[in-house]
Design a protein around this motif. Structure first.
Motif, PDB file in Angstrom:
ATOM      1  N   GLY A 185      42.112  24.356  36.214  1.00  0.00           N
ATOM      2  CA  GLY A 185      43.040  25.117  35.385  1.00  0.00           C
ATOM      3  C   GLY A 185      42.423  25.538  34.068  1.00  0.00           C
ATOM      4  O   GLY A 185      42.568  26.691  33.636  1.00  0.00           O
ATOM      5  N   GLU A 186      41.722  24.626  33.426  1.00  0.00           N
ATOM      6  CA  GLU A 186      41.074  24.945  32.154  1.00  0.00           C
ATOM      7  C   GLU A 186      40.006  26.021  32.314  1.00  0.00           C
ATOM      8  O   GLU A 186      39.896  26.927  31.500  1.00  0.00           O
ATOM      9  CB  GLU A 186      40.469  23.692  31.535  1.00  0.00           C
ATOM     10  CG  GLU A 186      41.498  22.742  30.980  1.00  0.00           C
ATOM     11  CD  GLU A 186      40.866  21.479  30.411  1.00  0.00           C
ATOM     12  OE1 GLU A 186      39.636  21.447  30.185  1.00  0.00           O
ATOM     13  OE2 GLU A 186      41.625  20.516  30.193  1.00  0.00           O
ATOM     14  N   SER A 187      39.231  25.934  33.389  1.00  0.00           N
ATOM     15  CA  SER A 187      38.150  26.899  33.562  1.00  0.00           C
ATOM     16  C   SER A 187      38.651  28.263  34.026  1.00  0.00           C
ATOM     17  O   SER A 187      37.934  29.262  33.874  1.00  0.00           O
ATOM     18  CB  SER A 187      37.086  26.363  34.526  1.00  0.00           C
ATOM     19  OG  SER A 187      37.622  26.224  35.817  1.00  0.00           O
ATOM     20  N   HIS A 188      39.851  28.351  34.569  1.00  0.00           N
ATOM     21  CA  HIS A 188      40.362  29.627  35.083  1.00  0.00           C
ATOM     22  C   HIS A 188      41.581  30.147  34.317  1.00  0.00           C
ATOM     23  O   HIS A 188      42.164  31.161  34.720  1.00  0.00           O
ATOM     24  CB  HIS A 188      40.721  29.489  36.567  1.00  0.00           C
ATOM     25  CG  HIS A 188      39.525  29.240  37.426  1.00  0.00           C
ATOM     26  ND1 HIS A 188      38.626  30.226  37.758  1.00  0.00           N
ATOM     27  CD2 HIS A 188      39.075  28.109  38.011  1.00  0.00           C
ATOM     28  CE1 HIS A 188      37.675  29.716  38.516  1.00  0.00           C
ATOM     29  NE2 HIS A 188      37.923  28.424  38.676  1.00  0.00           N
ATOM     30  N   LEU A 189      41.943  29.487  33.242  1.00  0.00           N
ATOM     31  CA  LEU A 189      43.147  29.875  32.504  1.00  0.00           C
ATOM     32  C   LEU A 189      43.081  31.311  32.000  1.00  0.00           C
ATOM     33  O   LEU A 189      44.066  32.053  32.089  1.00  0.00           O
ATOM     34  CB  LEU A 189      43.406  28.910  31.349  1.00  0.00           C
ATOM     35  CG  LEU A 189      44.748  29.054  30.651  1.00  0.00           C
ATOM     36  CD1 LEU A 189      45.888  28.894  31.644  1.00  0.00           C
ATOM     37  CD2 LEU A 189      44.877  28.041  29.534  1.00  0.00           C
ATOM     38  N   ASP A 190      41.935  31.738  31.497  1.00  0.00           N
ATOM     39  CA  ASP A 190      41.803  33.117  31.013  1.00  0.00           C
ATOM     40  C   ASP A 190      42.052  34.121  32.136  1.00  0.00           C
ATOM     41  O   ASP A 190      42.755  35.121  31.945  1.00  0.00           O
ATOM     42  CB  ASP A 190      40.421  33.352  30.402  1.00  0.00           C
ATOM     43  CG  ASP A 190      40.238  32.617  29.087  1.00  0.00           C
ATOM     44  OD1 ASP A 190      41.258  32.263  28.453  1.00  0.00           O
ATOM     45  OD2 ASP A 190      39.076  32.393  28.699  1.00  0.00           O
ATOM     46  N   GLU A 191      41.498  33.863  33.310  1.00  0.00           N
ATOM     47  CA  GLU A 191      41.709  34.752  34.459  1.00  0.00           C
ATOM     48  C   GLU A 191      43.175  34.800  34.867  1.00  0.00           C
ATOM     49  O   GLU A 191      43.697  35.866  35.191  1.00  0.00           O
ATOM     50  CB  GLU A 191      40.881  34.276  35.659  1.00  0.00           C
ATOM     51  CG  GLU A 191      39.381  34.364  35.467  1.00  0.00           C
ATOM     52  CD  GLU A 191      38.654  33.676  36.597  1.00  0.00           C
ATOM     53  OE1 GLU A 191      38.757  34.171  37.750  1.00  0.00           O
ATOM     54  OE2 GLU A 191      37.984  32.656  36.343  1.00  0.00           O
ATOM     55  N   ILE A 192      43.819  33.661  34.847  1.00  0.00           N
ATOM     56  CA  ILE A 192      45.240  33.592  35.213  1.00  0.00           C
ATOM     57  C   ILE A 192      46.076  34.391  34.218  1.00  0.00           C
ATOM     58  O   ILE A 192      46.945  35.175  34.615  1.00  0.00           O
ATOM     59  CB  ILE A 192      45.710  32.124  35.303  1.00  0.00           C
ATOM     60  CG1 ILE A 192      44.993  31.405  36.460  1.00  0.00           C
ATOM     61  CG2 ILE A 192      47.217  32.027  35.456  1.00  0.00           C
ATOM     62  CD1 ILE A 192      45.140  29.902  36.444  1.00  0.00           C
ATOM     63  N   GLU A 193      45.793  34.212  32.936  1.00  0.00           N
ATOM     64  CA  GLU A 193      46.546  34.939  31.909  1.00  0.00           C
ATOM     65  C   GLU A 193      46.297  36.449  32.002  1.00  0.00           C
ATOM     66  O   GLU A 193      47.211  37.239  31.809  1.00  0.00           O
ATOM     67  CB  GLU A 193      46.219  34.396  30.530  1.00  0.00           C
ATOM     68  CG  GLU A 193      46.811  33.009  30.312  1.00  0.00           C
ATOM     69  CD  GLU A 193      46.444  32.405  28.963  1.00  0.00           C
ATOM     70  OE1 GLU A 193      45.618  32.974  28.230  1.00  0.00           O
ATOM     71  OE2 GLU A 193      47.003  31.337  28.663  1.00  0.00           O
ATOM     72  N   GLN A 194      45.065  36.861  32.328  1.00  0.00           N
ATOM     73  CA  GLN A 194      44.775  38.285  32.518  1.00  0.00           C
ATOM     74  C   GLN A 194      45.556  38.837  33.705  1.00  0.00           C
ATOM     75  O   GLN A 194      46.104  39.940  33.637  1.00  0.00           O
ATOM     76  CB  GLN A 194      43.286  38.501  32.734  1.00  0.00           C
ATOM     77  CG  GLN A 194      42.459  38.341  31.470  1.00  0.00           C
ATOM     78  CD  GLN A 194      40.961  38.443  31.748  1.00  0.00           C
ATOM     79  OE1 GLN A 194      40.531  38.578  32.885  1.00  0.00           O
ATOM     80  NE2 GLN A 194      40.178  38.356  30.683  1.00  0.00           N
ATOM     81  N   ALA A 195      45.612  38.096  34.784  1.00  0.00           N
ATOM     82  CA  ALA A 195      46.356  38.540  35.966  1.00  0.00           C
ATOM     83  C   ALA A 195      47.843  38.648  35.655  1.00  0.00           C
ATOM     84  O   ALA A 195      48.508  39.604  36.098  1.00  0.00           O
ATOM     85  CB  ALA A 195      46.128  37.571  37.129  1.00  0.00           C
ATOM     86  N   ARG A 196      48.370  37.726  34.900  1.00  0.00           N
ATOM     87  CA  ARG A 196      49.785  37.777  34.517  1.00  0.00           C
ATOM     88  C   ARG A 196      50.088  39.011  33.674  1.00  0.00           C
ATOM     89  O   ARG A 196      51.096  39.664  33.871  1.00  0.00           O
ATOM     90  CB  ARG A 196      50.180  36.519  33.730  1.00  0.00           C
ATOM     91  CG  ARG A 196      50.386  35.309  34.582  1.00  0.00           C
ATOM     92  CD  ARG A 196      50.821  34.146  33.729  1.00  0.00           C
ATOM     93  NE  ARG A 196      50.916  32.938  34.518  1.00  0.00           N
ATOM     94  CZ  ARG A 196      50.990  31.721  34.019  1.00  0.00           C
ATOM     95  NH1 ARG A 196      50.956  31.558  32.710  1.00  0.00           N
ATOM     96  NH2 ARG A 196      51.080  30.682  34.810  1.00  0.00           N
ATOM     97  N   SER A 197      49.238  39.280  32.707  1.00  0.00           N
ATOM     98  CA  SER A 197      49.486  40.423  31.831  1.00  0.00           C
ATOM     99  C   SER A 197      49.277  41.751  32.539  1.00  0.00           C
ATOM    100  O   SER A 197      49.884  42.752  32.182  1.00  0.00           O
ATOM    101  CB  SER A 197      48.620  40.329  30.562  1.00  0.00           C
ATOM    102  OG  SER A 197      47.259  40.396  30.903  1.00  0.00           O
ATOM    103  N   ALA A 198      48.438  41.756  33.576  1.00  0.00           N
ATOM    104  CA  ALA A 198      48.192  42.985  34.341  1.00  0.00           C
ATOM    105  C   ALA A 198      49.344  43.259  35.315  1.00  0.00           C
ATOM    106  O   ALA A 198      49.578  44.394  35.698  1.00  0.00           O
ATOM    107  CB  ALA A 198      46.883  42.895  35.115  1.00  0.00           C
ATOM    108  N   GLY A 199      50.014  42.200  35.734  1.00  0.00           N
ATOM    109  CA  GLY A 199      51.056  42.311  36.771  1.00  0.00           C
ATOM    110  C   GLY A 199      52.352  42.669  36.201  1.00  0.00           C
ATOM    111  O   GLY A 199      53.193  43.355  36.528  1.00  0.00           O
TER     112      GLY A 199
END
Length: 130
Positions: free
Chosen positions: A116-130
């Motif tokens: 989760g810590e290593s992928h949090l930025d990617e998750i947040e980018q996907a959320r904001s893009a969606g």
């Protein structure tokens, strides 16, 4: 179905891209029901740092209500993941601490938390893009 069979079936279904149906008594479902809760994980993380009093837990787990904290502490105690020690003083003094079982669960969750810590930025980018 035993835990090994259950875990293998989940892994096979995931590899095959099929829908996994987890029945109520399934080991995987029972484990998910135990830990797949934002408050449980937060409480486990706080207690992994050491013994804590109720008020310290309430301050550390931001947003949790006293009722929900009490319910989760009772559940964790009932599942053998923490101990509750009441000291006979006035005002009451209660401390919570992970058991060996609780510490082993925290260790088992460590890879998930690291992911989760290593992928949090990617998750947040996907959320904001969606």
């Amino acid at each position: 179905m035993d835990s090994v069979t259950s875990s293998r079936n989940v892994a096979k279904a995931a590899d095959a891209g099929t829908t996994v149906q987890l029945e109520q008594g399934c080991t995987t479902r029972r484990v998910f029901d135990l830990v797949a809760d934002k408050w449980m994980l937060s409480i486990l993380c706080v207690l992994s740092e050491g013994t804590a009093r109720y008020s310290a837990l309430q301050r550390a787990v931001v947003g949790i209500t006293p009722k929900v904290l009490t319910q989760h502490l009772r559940s964790l105690e009932g599942n053998g993941l923490l101990t509750r020690t009441v000291f006979p003083v006035v005002p009451p003094h209660v401390e919570y601490e992970l058991t060996d079982l609780g510490r082993s669960l925290r260790q088992a969750l460590q890879p998930l938390l690291a992911w989760g810590e290593s992928h949090l930025d990617e998750i947040e980018q996907a959320r904001s893009a969606g």
